[in-house]
Design a protein around this motif. Structure first.
Motif, mmCIF file in Angstrom:
data_model
loop_
_atom_site.group_PDB
_atom_site.id
_atom_site.type_symbol
_atom_site.label_atom_id
_atom_site.label_comp_id
_atom_site.label_asym_id
_atom_site.label_seq_id
_atom_site.Cartn_x
_atom_site.Cartn_y
_atom_site.Cartn_z
ATOM 1 N N ILE A 159 18.708 -24.254 13.903
ATOM 2 C CA ILE A 159 19.691 -24.355 12.823
ATOM 3 C C ILE A 159 19.976 -25.813 12.470
ATOM 4 N N VAL A 160 20.257 -26.634 13.478
ATOM 5 C CA VAL A 160 20.607 -28.039 13.230
ATOM 6 C C VAL A 160 19.434 -28.786 12.607
ATOM 7 N N HIS A 161 18.227 -28.547 13.145
ATOM 8 C CA HIS A 161 17.044 -29.213 12.609
ATOM 9 C C HIS A 161 16.790 -28.811 11.163
ATOM 10 N N ALA A 162 17.024 -27.550 10.833
ATOM 11 C CA ALA A 162 16.849 -27.085 9.451
ATOM 12 C C ALA A 162 17.832 -27.787 8.521
ATOM 13 N N PHE A 163 19.079 -27.908 8.948
ATOM 14 C CA PHE A 163 20.087 -28.606 8.141
ATOM 15 C C PHE A 163 19.652 -30.056 7.887
ATOM 16 N N LYS A 164 19.238 -30.746 8.936
ATOM 17 C CA LYS A 164 18.846 -32.150 8.810
ATOM 18 C C LYS A 164 17.634 -32.311 7.892
ATOM 19 N N THR A 165 16.648 -31.425 8.051
ATOM 20 C CA THR A 165 15.411 -31.533 7.271
ATOM 21 C C THR A 165 15.659 -31.270 5.790
ATOM 22 N N ILE A 166 16.399 -30.225 5.487
ATOM 23 C CA ILE A 166 16.688 -29.895 4.087
ATOM 24 C C ILE A 166 17.493 -31.015 3.438
ATOM 25 N N TYR A 167 18.474 -31.529 4.164
ATOM 26 C CA TYR A 167 19.306 -32.605 3.625
ATOM 27 C C TYR A 167 18.467 -33.856 3.339
ATOM 28 N N ALA A 168 17.561 -34.193 4.256
ATOM 29 C CA ALA A 168 16.770 -35.419 4.129
ATOM 30 C C ALA A 168 15.671 -35.307 3.077
ATOM 31 N N LYS A 169 15.070 -34.136 2.929
ATOM 32 C CA LYS A 169 13.880 -34.009 2.092
ATOM 33 C C LYS A 169 14.108 -33.292 0.754
ATOM 34 N N GLU A 170 15.261 -32.687 0.559
ATOM 35 C CA GLU A 170 15.437 -31.872 -0.642
ATOM 36 C C GLU A 170 16.678 -32.245 -1.448
ATOM 37 N N GLY A 171 17.028 -33.532 -1.420
ATOM 38 C CA GLY A 171 18.074 -34.007 -2.322
ATOM 39 C C GLY A 171 19.486 -33.937 -1.799
ATOM 40 N N GLY A 172 19.652 -34.043 -0.487
ATOM 41 C CA GLY A 172 21.002 -34.036 0.069
ATOM 42 C C GLY A 172 21.675 -32.671 -0.039
ATOM 43 N N PHE A 173 22.973 -32.679 -0.341
ATOM 44 C CA PHE A 173 23.726 -31.422 -0.385
ATOM 45 C C PHE A 173 23.236 -30.482 -1.482
ATOM 46 N N ARG A 174 22.676 -31.039 -2.549
ATOM 47 C CA ARG A 174 22.167 -30.184 -3.625
ATOM 48 C C ARG A 174 21.061 -29.275 -3.122
ATOM 49 N N GLY A 175 20.321 -29.737 -2.127
ATOM 50 C CA GLY A 175 19.237 -28.939 -1.586
ATOM 51 C C GLY A 175 19.697 -27.653 -0.932
ATOM 52 N N PHE A 176 20.950 -27.625 -0.502
ATOM 53 C CA PHE A 176 21.474 -26.428 0.162
ATOM 54 C C PHE A 176 21.928 -25.359 -0.829
ATOM 55 N N TYR A 177 21.893 -25.687 -2.120
ATOM 56 C CA TYR A 177 22.392 -24.743 -3.118
ATOM 57 C C TYR A 177 21.314 -24.275 -4.089
ATOM 58 N N ARG A 178 20.049 -24.361 -3.680
ATOM 59 C CA ARG A 178 18.963 -23.778 -4.470
ATOM 60 C C ARG A 178 19.166 -22.268 -4.530
ATOM 61 N N GLY A 179 19.082 -21.708 -5.740
ATOM 62 C CA GLY A 179 19.240 -20.266 -5.874
ATOM 63 C C GLY A 179 20.677 -19.811 -5.997
ATOM 64 N N LEU A 180 21.600 -20.757 -6.125
ATOM 65 C CA LEU A 180 23.011 -20.370 -6.229
ATOM 66 C C LEU A 180 23.288 -19.606 -7.531
ATOM 67 N N MET A 181 22.617 -19.992 -8.620
ATOM 68 C CA MET A 181 22.894 -19.339 -9.903
ATOM 69 C C MET A 181 22.593 -17.836 -9.875
ATOM 70 N N PRO A 182 21.371 -17.408 -9.459
ATOM 71 C CA PRO A 182 21.146 -15.960 -9.391
ATOM 72 C C PRO A 182 22.058 -15.270 -8.377
ATOM 73 N N THR A 183 22.479 -16.011 -7.368
ATOM 74 C CA THR A 183 23.403 -15.441 -6.389
ATOM 75 C C THR A 183 24.745 -15.140 -7.034
ATOM 76 N N ILE A 184 25.259 -16.117 -7.807
ATOM 77 C CA ILE A 184 26.557 -15.930 -8.467
ATOM 78 C C ILE A 184 26.463 -14.843 -9.537
ATOM 79 N N VAL A 185 25.369 -14.900 -10.331
ATOM 80 C CA VAL A 185 25.191 -13.904 -11.385
ATOM 81 C C VAL A 185 25.074 -12.503 -10.781
ATOM 82 N N GLY A 186 24.361 -12.399 -9.676
ATOM 83 C CA GLY A 186 24.187 -11.105 -9.032
ATOM 84 C C GLY A 186 25.401 -10.649 -8.254
ATOM 85 N N MET A 187 26.245 -11.611 -7.861
ATOM 86 C CA MET A 187 27.411 -11.278 -7.050
ATOM 87 C C MET A 187 28.444 -10.504 -7.841
#
Length: 324
Positions: A163-191
């Motif tokens: 879990i910790v390694h995944a958090f660090k890797t996504i943050y470092a390689k996928e644009g910081g905090f924005r990387g953790f919110y990929r797919g948020l739009m269909p999630t909200i629309v579907g919610m």
């Protein structure tokens, strides 16, 4: 002499003290309900993620053959891959969703959708439950992202060690905090349809059942005899039906969310950058049955017990913690 005067102090009332911690007890009840529900269907969740995103090890398999293949290739614990992150996520998620549902339904929400629902159907729950679901999603979404990445990994091909390694890797390689919110739009629309239809259907079935057959379907609440609640097996049935209907409506957006969440893990990630692009890509390359609705039969299998256990556990926890 008035009662409770000089003869001694009157005992403090119990009700206000209970109300003081109502929010905490509601939080715990929702969290426990969410954890019980997700633990029940964790193996089905893992297989659903593998099928939705066409993992190359299992994409040629169906639902039941994949359920058999995962333990053979990865051991029985492979069915629970990503479940640690799920438990960390689902306690606050379930707690926020159920607690905010209890809160929002007491507040007048003046918006166009609210008035449409209130005026035409006389119901407010469809709006309040959708908002409670969105609140829970936004607060816990990064944990869902990590859980999906871990669950998609196959033994011998690990990108993330935990879990910790995944958090660090996504943050470092996928644009910081924005990387953790990929797919948020269909999630909200579907919610909105999922949470709204789920709670609305359950609430309607509960109300109709208790109104038309209170003796057959209901029983007095254990913490408040004046409140009538559904019998446990009826709770399970109503929760399962509510979950199945809601999932059918929102499933294509769930597939879209999973593909966007996996991001760079998938070879076709550049074609799944937005919700509309992902929907079009999945439809053109895999069609409706094999793409937008791939794994739906498994979703029915997992959704019915999940929703049934969630609603039933929450109802029981409400009685145990004196929330009625």
């Amino acid at each position: 002499m008035a009662a409770g005067g000089a003869g001694g102090p009157s005992p403090p009332p119990a009700a206000p003290a209970r109300r003081d911690l109502y929010w905490l007890r509601s939080f715990v009840a929702g969290g426990v309900a969410g954890c019980c529900a997700k633990t029940t269907i964790a193996p089905l969740d893992r297989v659903k993620i593998l099928l939705q995103a066409h993992n190359h090890h299992y994409k040629h398999l169906g639902v039941f053959s994949a359920l058999c293949a995962v333990p053979k290739k990865e051991g029985y614990l492979g069915l629970y891959k990503g479940n640690g992150a799920m438990m960390i996520r689902i306690f606050p998620y379930g707690a926020i969703q159920f607690m905010s549902f209890d809160h929002y339904k007491k507040v007048k929400i003046y918006c166009s959708l609210y008035w449409i629902v209130v005026i035409r159907w006389g119901k407010r729950k469809a709006v309040t439950t959708s908002i409670s679901g969105m609140t829970a999603v936004i607060c816990t979404y990064p944990l869902d992202m990590v859980r999906v990445r871990l669950a998609f990994q196959v033994k011998g091909e690990h990108t993330y060690t935990g879990i910790v390694h995944a958090f660090k890797t996504i943050y470092a390689k996928e644009g910081g905090f924005r990387g953790f919110y990929r797919g948020l739009m269909p999630t909200i629309v579907g919610m909105a349809p999922y949470a709204g239809v789920s709670f609305f259907t359950f609430g309607t079935l509960k109300s109709v059942g208790l109104s038309h057959a209170p003796t057959l379907l209901g029983r007095p609440s254990s913490d408040n005899p004046n409140v009538l609640v559904l019998k446990t097996h009826i709770n399970l049935l109503c929760g399962g039906v509510a979950g199945a209907i809601a999932q059918t409506i929102s499933y294509p957006l769930d597939v879209t969310r999973r593909r966007m969440q996996l991001g760079t893990v998938l070879p076709d990630s550049e074609k799944c950058l937005t919700m509309l692009k992902t929907l079009k890509y999945v439809y053109r390359n895999h069609g409706i049955r094999g793409g937008l609705y791939r794994g739906l039969s498994l979703n029915y299998i997992r959704c019915v017990p999940s929703q049934a256990v969630a609603f039933t556990t929450y109802e029981l926890m409400k009685q145990f913690l004196h929330l009625n």
